[in-house]
Structure formats: C-alpha cells, structure tokens
Design a protein around this motif. Structure first.
Motif, PDB file in Angstrom:
ATOM      1  N   LEU A 323       9.135   2.265   5.221  1.00 14.14           N
ATOM      2  CA  LEU A 323       7.845   1.621   5.005  1.00 14.14           C
ATOM      3  C   LEU A 323       7.847   1.140   3.555  1.00 14.14           C
ATOM      4  O   LEU A 323       7.510   1.870   2.634  1.00 14.14           O
ATOM      5  CB  LEU A 323       6.682   2.591   5.260  1.00 14.14           C
ATOM      6  N   ALA A 324       8.350  -0.066   3.380  1.00  9.64           N
ATOM      7  CA  ALA A 324       8.536  -0.601   2.036  1.00  9.64           C
ATOM      8  C   ALA A 324       7.342  -1.471   1.658  1.00  9.64           C
ATOM      9  O   ALA A 324       6.866  -2.276   2.456  1.00  9.64           O
ATOM     10  CB  ALA A 324       9.820  -1.417   1.973  1.00  9.64           C
ATOM     11  N   VAL A 325       6.897  -1.285   0.434  1.00  8.24           N
ATOM     12  CA  VAL A 325       5.741  -2.039  -0.060  1.00  8.24           C
ATOM     13  C   VAL A 325       6.117  -2.694  -1.388  1.00  8.24           C
ATOM     14  O   VAL A 325       6.724  -2.052  -2.254  1.00  8.24           O
ATOM     15  CB  VAL A 325       4.522  -1.110  -0.267  1.00  8.24           C
ATOM     16  N   THR A 326       5.780  -3.961  -1.521  1.00  9.62           N
ATOM     17  CA  THR A 326       5.961  -4.677  -2.781  1.00  9.62           C
ATOM     18  C   THR A 326       4.631  -5.296  -3.175  1.00  9.62           C
ATOM     19  O   THR A 326       4.007  -5.994  -2.377  1.00  9.62           O
ATOM     20  CB  THR A 326       7.024  -5.792  -2.647  1.00  9.62           C
ATOM     21  N   VAL A 327       4.209  -5.007  -4.397  1.00  6.50           N
ATOM     22  CA  VAL A 327       2.963  -5.580  -4.916  1.00  6.50           C
ATOM     23  C   VAL A 327       3.321  -6.454  -6.105  1.00  6.50           C
ATOM     24  O   VAL A 327       4.110  -6.043  -6.977  1.00  6.50           O
ATOM     25  CB  VAL A 327       1.982  -4.470  -5.341  1.00  6.50           C
ATOM     26  N   SER A 328       2.793  -7.680  -6.126  1.00  2.75           N
ATOM     27  CA  SER A 328       3.184  -8.637  -7.167  1.00  2.75           C
ATOM     28  C   SER A 328       1.966  -9.205  -7.869  1.00  2.75           C
ATOM     29  O   SER A 328       0.909  -9.397  -7.259  1.00  2.75           O
ATOM     30  CB  SER A 328       3.983  -9.803  -6.558  1.00  2.75           C
ATOM     31  N   ALA A 329       2.153  -9.486  -9.148  1.00  7.54           N
ATOM     32  CA  ALA A 329       1.153 -10.222  -9.930  1.00  7.54           C
ATOM     33  C   ALA A 329       1.831 -11.453 -10.501  1.00  7.54           C
ATOM     34  O   ALA A 329       2.963 -11.373 -11.002  1.00  7.54           O
ATOM     35  CB  ALA A 329       0.605  -9.343 -11.053  1.00  7.54           C
ATOM     36  N   LEU A 330       1.173 -12.597 -10.401  1.00  6.47           N
ATOM     37  CA  LEU A 330       1.760 -13.873 -10.831  1.00  6.47           C
ATOM     38  C   LEU A 330       0.967 -14.419 -12.011  1.00  6.47           C
ATOM     39  O   LEU A 330      -0.261 -14.288 -12.058  1.00  6.47           O
ATOM     40  CB  LEU A 330       1.737 -14.893  -9.684  1.00  6.47           C
ATOM     41  N   TYR A 331       1.656 -15.058 -12.941  1.00  2.34           N
ATOM     42  CA  TYR A 331       0.971 -15.678 -14.074  1.00  2.34           C
ATOM     43  C   TYR A 331       1.725 -16.934 -14.457  1.00  2.34           C
ATOM     44  O   TYR A 331       2.944 -16.900 -14.689  1.00  2.34           O
ATOM     45  CB  TYR A 331       0.908 -14.706 -15.257  1.00  2.34           C
ATOM     46  N   SER A 332       1.015 -18.044 -14.483  1.00  5.90           N
ATOM     47  CA  SER A 332       1.621 -19.326 -14.812  1.00  5.90           C
ATOM     48  C   SER A 332       0.712 -20.038 -15.801  1.00  5.90           C
ATOM     49  O   SER A 332      -0.157 -20.827 -15.419  1.00  5.90           O
ATOM     50  CB  SER A 332       1.782 -20.164 -13.527  1.00  5.90           C
ATOM     51  N   PRO A 333       0.869 -19.765 -17.102  1.00  4.95           N
ATOM     52  CA  PRO A 333      -0.074 -20.272 -18.101  1.00  4.95           C
ATOM     53  C   PRO A 333      -0.064 -21.781 -18.237  1.00  4.95           C
ATOM     54  O   PRO A 333      -1.110 -22.394 -18.474  1.00  4.95           O
ATOM     55  CB  PRO A 333       0.379 -19.589 -19.404  1.00  4.95           C
ATOM     56  N   LEU A 341       5.394 -10.182 -11.891  1.00  2.00           N
ATOM     57  CA  LEU A 341       5.657  -8.748 -12.070  1.00  2.00           C
ATOM     58  C   LEU A 341       5.534  -8.087 -10.703  1.00  2.00           C
ATOM     59  O   LEU A 341       4.499  -8.211 -10.039  1.00  2.00           O
ATOM     60  CB  LEU A 341       4.651  -8.138 -13.044  1.00  2.00           C
ATOM     61  N   SER A 342       6.625  -7.426 -10.256  1.00  2.00           N
ATOM     62  CA  SER A 342       6.632  -6.829  -8.923  1.00  2.00           C
ATOM     63  C   SER A 342       6.941  -5.339  -9.024  1.00  2.00           C
ATOM     64  O   SER A 342       7.812  -4.921  -9.801  1.00  2.00           O
ATOM     65  CB  SER A 342       7.699  -7.492  -8.041  1.00  2.00           C
ATOM     66  N   VAL A 343       6.227  -4.567  -8.232  1.00  2.00           N
ATOM     67  CA  VAL A 343       6.480  -3.128  -8.114  1.00  2.00           C
ATOM     68  C   VAL A 343       6.787  -2.855  -6.648  1.00  2.00           C
ATOM     69  O   VAL A 343       6.046  -3.316  -5.771  1.00  2.00           O
ATOM     70  CB  VAL A 343       5.271  -2.296  -8.567  1.00  2.00           C
ATOM     71  N   TYR A 344       7.866  -2.142  -6.381  1.00  2.00           N
ATOM     72  CA  TYR A 344       8.264  -1.916  -4.995  1.00  2.00           C
ATOM     73  C   TYR A 344       8.681  -0.451  -4.805  1.00  2.00           C
ATOM     74  O   TYR A 344       9.186   0.192  -5.724  1.00  2.00           O
ATOM     75  CB  TYR A 344       9.412  -2.846  -4.590  1.00  2.00           C
ATOM     76  N   THR A 345       8.455   0.013  -3.586  1.00  7.42           N
ATOM     77  CA  THR A 345       8.826   1.393  -3.272  1.00  7.42           C
ATOM     78  C   THR A 345       8.914   1.557  -1.766  1.00  7.42           C
ATOM     79  O   THR A 345       8.386   0.750  -1.007  1.00  7.42           O
ATOM     80  CB  THR A 345       7.792   2.380  -3.849  1.00  7.42           C
ATOM     81  N   ASP A 346       9.588   2.628  -1.347  1.00  8.98           N
ATOM     82  CA  ASP A 346       9.680   2.964   0.069  1.00  8.98           C
ATOM     83  C   ASP A 346       8.812   4.197   0.305  1.00  8.98           C
ATOM     84  O   ASP A 346       9.190   5.313  -0.059  1.00  8.98           O
ATOM     85  CB  ASP A 346      11.136   3.232   0.458  1.00  8.98           C
ATOM     86  N   LEU A 347       7.662   3.989   0.892  1.00 12.14           N
ATOM     87  CA  LEU A 347       6.708   5.092   1.056  1.00 12.14           C
ATOM     88  C   LEU A 347       7.159   6.092   2.112  1.00 12.14           C
ATOM     89  O   LEU A 347       6.660   7.213   2.159  1.00 12.14           O
ATOM     90  CB  LEU A 347       5.334   4.534   1.435  1.00 12.14           C
ATOM     91  N   ASP A 348       8.078   5.704   2.967  1.00 14.26           N
ATOM     92  CA  ASP A 348       8.495   6.579   4.054  1.00 14.26           C
ATOM     93  C   ASP A 348       9.695   7.453   3.680  1.00 14.26           C
ATOM     94  O   ASP A 348      10.159   8.259   4.469  1.00 14.26           O
ATOM     95  CB  ASP A 348       8.852   5.723   5.278  1.00 14.26           C
ATOM     96  N   SER A 349      10.186   7.257   2.470  1.00 12.62           N
ATOM     97  CA  SER A 349      11.370   7.997   2.047  1.00 12.62           C
ATOM     98  C   SER A 349      10.965   9.336   1.430  1.00 12.62           C
ATOM     99  O   SER A 349       9.844   9.507   0.943  1.00 12.62           O
ATOM    100  CB  SER A 349      12.150   7.160   1.027  1.00 12.62           C
TER     101      SER A 349
END
Lengths: 391, 118
Positions: A323-333, A341-349
């Motif tokens: 159960l992999a989740v990736t959360v991203s924030a984007l910035y284009s000034p 910026l991305s944070v990812y993890t496997d919640l089922d591990s």
C-alpha cells in the motif's frame, strides 16, 4: 506506354524536401554526490557532446553525428561516430532513393497491440548498411536495407489504397538462417475497420486483430467505442474486448479491457479498467484497476492539482502486500521553472521506510537543467543534469 | 444502453469536468501549468532521440507550446495511417501518458498512449 510512363511520373511527384544545411551540438552532463559524505563527493558521471550535421537538397541527403565523451577519471576526450548517411533521391520524387548509412534506419515494425520488431532490438544501429527504395506506382513502395553482412530488412507497403493499407516486412538474419515475415494492415469498410497483423517466424505463425469503428454511443458529449480483439499463436486462440470512452466536450476518458490469451485457460485472462478527468477546480483525477491472470489485483488512484505557482496531490497504489502512498507539493514561481517535493512510503510494510525527493527543473531556449535530491534510510543523494542544444 | 446514455449526459451536464481542450488538426493537449517543459515524443520521432544511437533525449524534439495552462503539440501532419505509441515527456525525464486518450500500449515497460490513425 507513354500514358503509363506519364501516370508513373505523376504518381512519383511529391513535395520537395526542406533544403539546406543544419548543424549543431547537443551537450549533456550528469553529476551526483552522496550527501552523507558531504558535497565534496560531487563528481561528474557523464560529460558528453553530440555534434551533428546534415545537408539536404532535392537530390542528396547527407548526415553525420558523433559522440564525444570526457570521462572525469581519465580526462581524455574520446570520439565515437554514431551515425552517417548519404542518400541520393531521384530528382523531384520522394519515392526513389538509394544510399549508404551507419546507425540509422534500424528495423521497427508495429503490429496491432505491440511492436513485432521493437526499436533497437536487432543491434543493427551498430552496423554499416545500404538501402534502396522505389515506388510511386499505385501508391506502392518497396525498400531494401542491408546491414553489414548479416541482416536484411525489406518490405512493400501501400500507405493508402483508397480503402485499405497493406504492409509486408521481412527481417532476415544470415547467422541464424531464419527470417521474420509480417503482413499487417487495415481496411476501411465504412462502418467498421478490421486491423490485422500476421507474423511468421521460422515454422511458427501467429496473428492478432481487432475490429474498430463500432461506436454504439456517439454524441456531442462522448464517444464510446467497443473493440473486439483476437489473437492466435500455433494452436492457441485468444480473445478479448475493449471499451473506450472519450469526452468530446469535456476532459474525460475511461476504458475497460478484458483479454484472455488462451481461451482454453481462463486463468490467464486479465482485466483492467480506469478513468481520467480534469475537474472544474483544476484537479487531475485518475484511477486504474487491474487483475492480472485473474489473481493479482492492483489499483492506482491519484488526484493532482497542477497549477501555477503552487499545487499539490497524492497517489495511492494498492497491490499484493503493498500500500504505497506518494504525496507531492508543486511550486512553479515563474514560467520555465518547476519544483516538486515528494514524500513516499509503503504503509503495508513492516518497516514503512519513508523516502523523500526534491526536484527542481529549469527550461530555457537552449535546453533544460535539473537537480534532484533524494533522502531515504540508506541513502541521501544529489543528482544534477544538464541537456542543451547549441546551433 | 439508454441508461448509459442518460448517465453520460448527466455526468457531462453537471459541469464536473472542464471543457476538453482539444483542437482541430490532431493537436494533443496536456494540462500542466507547473511543468517547466513538455515534449511530445513517440514512435514517429524515435522517442525524442531516446531510440537514436546516442540514446539521449533531444530537448528540441517535439517541443510543445504553452498557453493558458495547456501544452499543445501535434504529430507530423504527413504521418501515414497506422498505430503509434506516444507520451508527454515532462521536464525531460517523466514519460506521462495522455489522460484524454483511453488507449494505451507499453514502451520500455512504461504505460504510454496509443494513437490510431485510420
């Protein structure tokens, strides 16, 4: 006879090619560092330049390209020729040509669902070769390419006969004394268009086909196309069905596919379905679900708010033991600068072991540069890349 | 079938989705105001140089135009009838399939889009 010659010449006439010289150099460099050891570990991985030049007029086409490497460890420039070609074209005709080449015109043949001969699968781009092409009669053309003394690729094609397209390709290898023949094409029968591809490799025949054009729903808002498909290899018969939904006035698409490669073994069947849409708020929603060989299910779902100057989103993949989740924030000034910026993890591990990556890209008229910093439990890495074209 | 038509009409008329940004002439469109650059790469241009002997993408190949939050580009107008795989190369490194096209194929293990010209 004169009428026939005149007809052939009319069929051979075509748009003259773009003429003149063209030259430039593509520069590419990559570097990386292990940030746990400090920025002093930053070193170049690749520093290479790809000069190329071409010249074309109504009769001749010349091209040459090379790769120049500057290995950081030896600091000696190495030059490797990549491509070269000299082609003669019959004046005023795009249909008749002959030439010699290296590194270009490698075989590529597409079937119905996938390539029969994939790019760079023959190794021919490392070989010298010669080519002949002739055609123009009733829209047919034929070609022959010979690569060194071990491989040949020839074929006959009719791009459009008024109601159908037919193409025959033969790939022959002297070393294995075997050949691959492929006959492919489609016919436009007004209401339906059958697409077919048959291949013979040695004594083995296989084929695939699909029937397009059946649109039970077609209005100003959407089209729904139902595509029956079938495949055949030796004594194995497969069948499937695809349903493709496209929004005409709205940004929406969806699909459903079911395919059993062997009708005698339903356990090999695969199912997939999904949709994409762009909401009024500017969020790209996407979901895809699949069931491979009737036992390996998986699903991906994402929602990305891509906007300027800032956006965000998340992607979830749920599959077997994952159960992999990736959360991203984007910035284009500003236009041409993008960061994520991305944070990812496997919640089922048992050990989720999260990771994080920051990417910044900048684009200009000459090319693109990028930086990627990634952190995880075992590694903290910095990677740099530059790709630029200089005329 | 009538239910399907009714459902699709309801979905489309409730303004859940923005108007499709597709234009005549076979233009392909990607909505991504945050991207620094987007290229249209596929079998017709040897994947922007990835399938050339050098094996690196050319930043000029298939460069798309940006306006109003959308990237626009088109395959060559003289492309023969047939099937072609393609994708949007975002920021020089991410192969993204066309969300407006439900038909897909595989390229180097990536799911990309399939253009059928008949």
């Amino acid at each position: 006879m004169s009428l026939l010659i005149a007809f052939i010449l009319v069929m051979q006439s075509g748009e003259p090619p773009v003429t003149g010289p063209d030259m430039g150099i593509l520069i590419r460099g990559t570097a990386s560092a292990d940030l746990r050891e400090g920025l002093s570990t930053l070193s170049a991985d690749t520093v290479a330049a790809f000069p190329e030049a071409s010249w074309m007029d109504d009769m001749f086409e010349l091209e040459v390209s090379a790769r120049m490497d500057y290995p950081p460890d030896t600091q000696e420039v190495t030059i490797e020729p990549l491509t070269a070609g000299a082609f003669f074209r019959w004046p005023g005709s795009p249909w008749i040509s002959a030439g010699v080449f290296r590194g270009i015109r490698d075989p590529f043949v597409y079937g119905v669902s996938e390539p029969v001969v994939e790019w760079n699968s023959t190794g021919s781009r490392d070989m010298n070769g010669a080519s002949l092409e002739a055609g123009g009669v009733l829209g047919f053309s034929g070609w022959w390419n010979r690569y060194s003394d071990s491989l040949s690729w020839c074929g006959i094609s009719s791009p459009w006969l008024g109601f159908a397209q037919v193409k025959w390709d033969r790939l022959g290898s002297d070393s294995s004394s075997s050949s691959l023949d492929n006959i492919s094409g489609f016919a436009d029968l007004r209401f339906v268009q059958p697409w077919l591809s048959f291949s013979s490799h040695g004594d083995t025949w296989s084929g695939e086909g699909e029937l397009r054009g059946w649109k039970p729903v077609s209005n100003a808002f959407i089209t729904l196309e139902i595509v029956p498909m079938a495949s055949w290899a030796s004594d194995t018969l497969g069948a499937g069905l695809g349903a493709y939904l496209k929004g005409r006035s709205r940004s929406f698409s969806g699909y459903f596919r079911a395919f059993a490669p062997d009708l005698d073994n339903a356990g090999d069947a695969s199912l997939s379905a999904g949709f994409d849409m762009l909401s009024q708020a500017g969020v790209n929603w996407s979901m895809n679900a699949f069931l491979d060989e009737m036992e390996s299910p998986g699903i991906t779902a994402s929602g990305m708010y891509r906007a300027s100057p800032a956006g965000c989103g998340a992607l979830v993949y749920a599959g077997e033991d994952t159960l992999a989740v990736t959360v991203s924030a984007l910035y284009s000034p500003v236009r041409g600068v993008s960061s994520a910026l991305s944070v990812y993890t496997d919640l089922d591990s048992d050990s989720p072991d999260p990771g994080c990556a920051l990417e910044v890209h900048g684009a200009g008229s000459m090319g693109l540069a990028g930086i990627r910093v990634s952190w995880s439990r075992d590694i903290t890495e910095l990677r740099l890349g530059v790709s630029a074209w200089i005329d | 079938m009538d239910r399907l038509i009714a459902l699709s009409l309801v979905l489309c008329s409730c303004s859940l989705f923005v108007p499709a940004e597709r234009e005549a002439g076979g233009q392909l469109v990607l909505h991504d105001p945050s991207a620094a650059t987007v290229q249209l790469v596929g079998d017709w241009n040897r994947w922007g140089g990835l399938e050339d002997p050098g094996g690196v993408s050319d930043p000029r190949s298939g460069a798309m135009e940006f306006s109003g939050g959308y990237w626009r580009g088109a395959p060559p107008p003289d492309l023969e009838r047939g099937r072609y795989r393609y994708a949007f190369l975002v920021n020089g490194g991410e192969l993204r399939r066309d969300p407006a096209n439900p038909e897909t194929a595989l390229y180097r293990g990536y799911t990309v889009s399939l253009l059928v010209i008949d």
